[in-house]
Design an enzyme around this catalytic site. Structure first.
Site, short mmCIF file in Angstrom:
data_model
loop_
_atom_site.label_atom_id
_atom_site.label_comp_id
_atom_site.label_asym_id
_atom_site.label_seq_id
_atom_site.Cartn_x
_atom_site.Cartn_y
_atom_site.Cartn_z
N LYS A 149 0.82 -1.22 0.00
CA LYS A 149 0.00 0.00 0.00
C LYS A 149 0.86 1.27 0.00
O LYS A 149 0.33 2.38 -0.16
CB LYS A 149 -0.94 -0.02 1.20
CG LYS A 149 -1.99 -1.11 1.11
CD LYS A 149 -2.83 -1.21 2.36
CE LYS A 149 -3.90 -2.27 2.19
NZ LYS A 149 -3.36 -3.62 1.96
N LYS A 198 3.66 4.72 5.63
CA LYS A 198 4.68 3.70 5.43
C LYS A 198 5.66 4.10 4.33
O LYS A 198 6.85 3.79 4.40
CB LYS A 198 4.00 2.36 5.08
CG LYS A 198 3.12 1.81 6.18
CD LYS A 198 3.90 1.36 7.40
CE LYS A 198 4.41 -0.05 7.24
NZ LYS A 198 5.03 -0.57 8.50
N ASN A 257 -1.12 -8.93 1.30
CA ASN A 257 -1.98 -9.44 2.37
C ASN A 257 -1.50 -10.83 2.77
O ASN A 257 -1.33 -11.70 1.90
CB ASN A 257 -3.44 -9.48 1.91
CG ASN A 257 -3.97 -8.09 1.60
OD1 ASN A 257 -4.46 -7.41 2.47
ND2 ASN A 257 -3.85 -7.67 0.35
N SER A 261 -3.22 -14.15 8.79
CA SER A 261 -2.77 -13.19 9.79
C SER A 261 -3.97 -12.45 10.38
O SER A 261 -5.10 -12.54 9.87
CB SER A 261 -1.80 -12.18 9.15
OG SER A 261 -2.47 -11.41 8.16
N VAL A 266 -8.79 -11.74 5.34
CA VAL A 266 -10.17 -12.02 4.95
C VAL A 266 -10.56 -13.48 5.19
O VAL A 266 -11.74 -13.79 5.37
CB VAL A 266 -10.43 -11.67 3.47
CG1 VAL A 266 -10.28 -10.19 3.23
CG2 VAL A 266 -9.52 -12.46 2.55
N THR A 271 -16.19 -5.75 -0.08
CA THR A 271 -16.40 -4.32 -0.28
C THR A 271 -16.89 -3.99 -1.68
O THR A 271 -17.75 -3.14 -1.86
CB THR A 271 -15.10 -3.55 0.00
OG1 THR A 271 -14.04 -4.09 -0.80
CG2 THR A 271 -14.72 -3.64 1.47
#
Length: 226
Positions: A81, A93, A118, A122, A126, A143
């Site tokens: 990201k 970040k 992702n 963890s 999802v 989403t």
């Protein structure tokens, strides 16, 4: 055999300069793996000052101490990201990445950045969320039906960090080969079928589980970039 004398558990806030200084004085680390961060995108959109304080200022404190205490390598755990960031978390970040790269040549300490996608299984992944929704009888929420993400497993993530500590020479930004991005709705559909259930959809209104699109949350992208 894991020797309990070789590790020590301590608690501290990375934005507390005095606490971090005492830890570096006491532990005299040779390698620092910096994974402490706020990572939740929508929460950081609502709390930008905290995101900057922890993800940027906290990283700066640790990186400066790494130089002051002659740490050999500083491995910074970042995120995909941070690429062309569209949210506060990704931007914080990226700033931290840039700081670590900018000071790499100022001392013998080597600063290495690893970027993760992702991580399956963890906290916040999802997969556990979809599993809980399945166990509750649905619906499964995504989403947007077109949203895609890159995924890696926990062993792959751990391997990337360890490889970075051994192979990187400093100033590097490393990422794992995460293959092709995965459509989140497709992942949800596969989990329903692998559970032996059927999808409730226009062609099958009596199916077991419905998938509901809730809309992108603040700061979220339809797709991530490498």
């Amino acid at each position: 055999m894991f020797n309990s004398k070789n590790w020590e558990l301590v608690i501290g806030d990375i934005t507390r300069q005095d606490r971090m200084e005492r830890l570096f004085q006491h532990l005299q680390p040779e390698i620092v793996f910096h994974a402490a961060a706020y990572k939740h995108v929508p929460l950081m959109e609502d709390n930008p000052a905290e995101s900057i304080r922890t993800n940027v200022q906290g990283t700066k404190i640790l990186a400066d101490l790494a130089i002051n205490y002659s740490v050999s390598k500083f491995i910074f755990i970042s995120t995909d990201k941070a690429v062309n960031p569209t949210n506060i978390m990704g931007a914080s970040k990226r700033i931290a990445e840039m700081y670590c790269q900018s000071i790499d040549d100022l001392s013998a300490t080597k600063f290495i950045t690893t970027r993760f996608g992702n991580v399956l299984g963890s906290n916040g992944s999802v997969i556990p969320l979809f599993k809980r929704q399945l166990d509750a009888g649905g619906p499964i929420t995504v989403t947007d039906e077109n949203v895609t993400r890159y995924f890696m497993t926990i062993p792959e993530a751990a391997q990337l960090v360890l490889q970075a500590a051994v192979l990187a020479e400093g100033g590097d930004v490393l990422l794992s080969d995460m293959g092709e991005p995965v459509r989140i709705k497709t992942l949800a559909e596969q989990m329903v079928r692998l559970s032996g259930l059927t999808l409730k959809e226009p062609g099958n209104p009596n199916g077991d589980i419905e998938i509901v699109c809730t809309g992108l949350r603040p700061g979220e992208k339809l797709f991530e970039e490498l």
